[in-house]
Scaffold this motif. Structure first.
Motif, PDB file in Angstrom:
ATOM      1  N   LEU A   1       0.850  -1.204   0.000  1.00 44.84           N
ATOM      2  CA  LEU A   1       0.000   0.000   0.000  1.00 44.84           C
ATOM      3  C   LEU A   1       0.876   1.241   0.000  1.00 44.84           C
ATOM      4  N   PRO A   2       0.466   2.269  -0.731  1.00 48.75           N
ATOM      5  CA  PRO A   2       1.283   3.490  -0.789  1.00 48.75           C
ATOM      6  C   PRO A   2       1.304   4.194   0.572  1.00 48.75           C
ATOM      7  N   ALA A   3       2.490   4.388   1.089  1.00 49.32           N
ATOM      8  CA  ALA A   3       2.659   5.044   2.385  1.00 49.32           C
ATOM      9  C   ALA A   3       2.825   6.542   2.179  1.00 49.32           C
ATOM     10  N   LYS A   4       2.376   7.292   3.164  1.00 49.80           N
ATOM     11  CA  LYS A   4       2.577   8.740   3.161  1.00 49.80           C
ATOM     12  C   LYS A   4       3.577   9.067   4.255  1.00 49.80           C
ATOM     13  N   SER A   5       4.320  10.130   4.068  1.00 49.08           N
ATOM     14  CA  SER A   5       5.287  10.507   5.099  1.00 49.08           C
ATOM     15  C   SER A   5       4.626  11.434   6.102  1.00 49.08           C
ATOM     16  N   GLY A   6       5.072  11.350   7.316  1.00 46.66           N
ATOM     17  CA  GLY A   6       4.542  12.183   8.377  1.00 46.66           C
ATOM     18  C   GLY A   6       5.258  11.882   9.677  1.00 46.66           C
ATOM     19  N   ILE A   7       4.913  12.627  10.690  1.00 57.17           N
ATOM     20  CA  ILE A   7       5.557  12.471  11.993  1.00 57.17           C
ATOM     21  C   ILE A   7       4.537  11.942  12.991  1.00 57.17           C
ATOM     22  N   CYS A   8       4.913  10.878  13.697  1.00 53.27           N
ATOM     23  CA  CYS A   8       4.072  10.299  14.740  1.00 53.27           C
ATOM     24  C   CYS A   8       4.848  10.291  16.052  1.00 53.27           C
ATOM     25  N   THR A   9       4.124  10.268  17.144  1.00 53.60           N
ATOM     26  CA  THR A   9       4.775  10.143  18.447  1.00 53.60           C
ATOM     27  C   THR A   9       5.287   8.717  18.598  1.00 53.60           C
ATOM     28  N   LYS A  10       6.124   8.500  19.565  1.00 54.97           N
ATOM     29  CA  LYS A  10       6.671   7.171  19.837  1.00 54.97           C
ATOM     30  C   LYS A  10       5.776   6.389  20.809  1.00 54.97           C
ATOM     31  N   GLN A  11       4.609   6.926  21.129  1.00 54.07           N
ATOM     32  CA  GLN A  11       3.700   6.244  22.058  1.00 54.07           C
ATOM     33  C   GLN A  11       3.359   4.856  21.522  1.00 54.07           C
ATOM     34  N   TYR A  12       3.489   3.852  22.383  1.00 50.83           N
ATOM     35  CA  TYR A  12       3.161   2.487  21.976  1.00 50.83           C
ATOM     36  C   TYR A  12       1.725   2.176  22.390  1.00 50.83           C
ATOM     37  N   ALA A  13       0.860   2.131  21.406  1.00 50.21           N
ATOM     38  CA  ALA A  13      -0.552   1.776  21.585  1.00 50.21           C
ATOM     39  C   ALA A  13      -0.923   0.969  20.346  1.00 50.21           C
ATOM     40  N   PRO A  14      -0.520  -0.294  20.292  1.00 47.81           N
ATOM     41  CA  PRO A  14      -0.619  -1.070  19.057  1.00 47.81           C
ATOM     42  C   PRO A  14      -2.037  -1.214  18.512  1.00 47.81           C
ATOM     43  N   VAL A  15      -2.117  -1.186  17.203  1.00 50.41           N
ATOM     44  CA  VAL A  15      -3.364  -1.466  16.489  1.00 50.41           C
ATOM     45  C   VAL A  15      -3.053  -2.532  15.446  1.00 50.41           C
ATOM     46  N   THR A  16      -3.985  -3.447  15.285  1.00 46.50           N
ATOM     47  CA  THR A  16      -3.835  -4.515  14.304  1.00 46.50           C
ATOM     48  C   THR A  16      -4.887  -4.340  13.235  1.00 46.50           C
ATOM     49  N   VAL A  17      -4.482  -4.421  11.991  1.00 43.04           N
ATOM     50  CA  VAL A  17      -5.395  -4.302  10.863  1.00 43.04           C
ATOM     51  C   VAL A  17      -5.424  -5.622  10.107  1.00 43.04           C
ATOM     52  N   SER A  18      -6.566  -5.903   9.484  1.00 46.76           N
ATOM     53  CA  SER A  18      -6.660  -7.119   8.680  1.00 46.76           C
ATOM     54  C   SER A  18      -7.552  -6.870   7.483  1.00 46.76           C
ATOM     55  N   ALA A  19      -7.322  -7.649   6.447  1.00 49.61           N
ATOM     56  CA  ALA A  19      -8.117  -7.609   5.222  1.00 49.61           C
ATOM     57  C   ALA A  19      -8.375  -9.052   4.813  1.00 49.61           C
ATOM     58  N   THR A  20      -9.656  -9.398   4.656  1.00 50.32           N
ATOM     59  CA  THR A  20     -10.040 -10.762   4.302  1.00 50.32           C
ATOM     60  C   THR A  20     -11.149 -10.710   3.267  1.00 50.32           C
ATOM     61  N   GLY A  21     -11.044 -11.506   2.230  1.00 50.28           N
ATOM     62  CA  GLY A  21     -12.089 -11.564   1.211  1.00 50.28           C
ATOM     63  C   GLY A  21     -11.488 -11.787  -0.155  1.00 50.28           C
ATOM     64  N   THR A  22     -12.038 -11.088  -1.152  1.00 49.66           N
ATOM     65  CA  THR A  22     -11.498 -11.182  -2.506  1.00 49.66           C
ATOM     66  C   THR A  22     -11.350  -9.794  -3.103  1.00 49.66           C
ATOM     67  N   TYR A  23     -10.317  -9.635  -3.903  1.00 49.60           N
ATOM     68  CA  TYR A  23     -10.076  -8.397  -4.625  1.00 49.60           C
ATOM     69  C   TYR A  23      -9.772  -8.770  -6.072  1.00 49.60           C
ATOM     70  N   ARG A  24     -10.605  -8.312  -6.992  1.00 47.88           N
ATOM     71  CA  ARG A  24     -10.482  -8.637  -8.415  1.00 47.88           C
ATOM     72  C   ARG A  24     -10.366 -10.148  -8.645  1.00 47.88           C
ATOM     73  N   GLY A  25     -11.203 -10.891  -7.910  1.00 48.71           N
ATOM     74  CA  GLY A  25     -11.256 -12.336  -8.067  1.00 48.71           C
ATOM     75  C   GLY A  25     -10.163 -13.114  -7.359  1.00 48.71           C
ATOM     76  N   ARG A  26      -9.225 -12.406  -6.716  1.00 43.71           N
ATOM     77  CA  ARG A  26      -8.134 -13.086  -6.006  1.00 43.71           C
ATOM     78  C   ARG A  26      -8.412 -13.074  -4.507  1.00 43.71           C
ATOM     79  N   PRO A  27      -8.145 -14.194  -3.825  1.00 37.27           N
ATOM     80  CA  PRO A  27      -8.356 -14.223  -2.379  1.00 37.27           C
ATOM     81  C   PRO A  27      -7.379 -13.305  -1.657  1.00 37.27           C
TER      82      PRO A  27
END
Length: 137
Positions: A88-114
């Motif tokens: 995925l195209p990343a954008k540049s920016g500044i974030c704090t070093k605070q550790y508060a983890p988030v988990t992302v997921s993607a499940t399904g099909t995209y253009r016929g591919r799982p």
């Protein structure tokens, strides 16, 4: 000593909701979409220890993109990555070093591919810059 309340009931409820969504979706053989159904990717974002979970269906193949609030921008980012969520195209920016983890997921099909992908980021800011608008809901 008094015990502190835990978030176990909330975690159990979130897990049950995700399981019920997974069970409700029909299984597909060889990654093909069912007749009459269009492709779609179910996206989730969850906080540390699954303390909270959000999810949305994104369909980039039809005019009905689903309930994603930034569907056009998210579909453009996924298209630019040719459906590869690690690219995925990343954008540049500044974030704090605070550790508060988030988990992302993607499940399904995209253009016929799982699609079956997940990743944990150090915090929501880092996730936002790394995934464009895909998980901004």
């Amino acid at each position: 000593m008094r015990s502190r309340p835990t978030s176990r009931p909330l975690q159990a409820a979130a897990a049950a909701a995700l399981i019920s969504l997974a069970v409700a979706a029909p299984a597909q053989a060889s990654g093909e979409a069912a007749p009459g159904r269009s492709d779609g990717v179910f996206l989730t974002v969850s906080g540390d220890g699954n303390a909270w979970v959000r999810g949305v269906l994104l369909n980039c193949e039809t005019q009905q993109a689903g309930h994603h609030p930034h569907a056009a921008e998210a579909c453009a980012a996924i298209g630019e990555a040719d459906g590869e969520f690690d690219a995925l195209p990343a954008k540049s920016g500044i974030c704090t070093k605070q550790y508060a983890p988030v988990t992302v997921s993607a499940t399904g099909t995209y253009r016929g591919r799982p699609v079956s992908w997940h990743k944990t980021y150090g915090n929501a800011c880092e996730m936002g810059y790394s995934t464009s608008a895909v998980f901004r809901f």
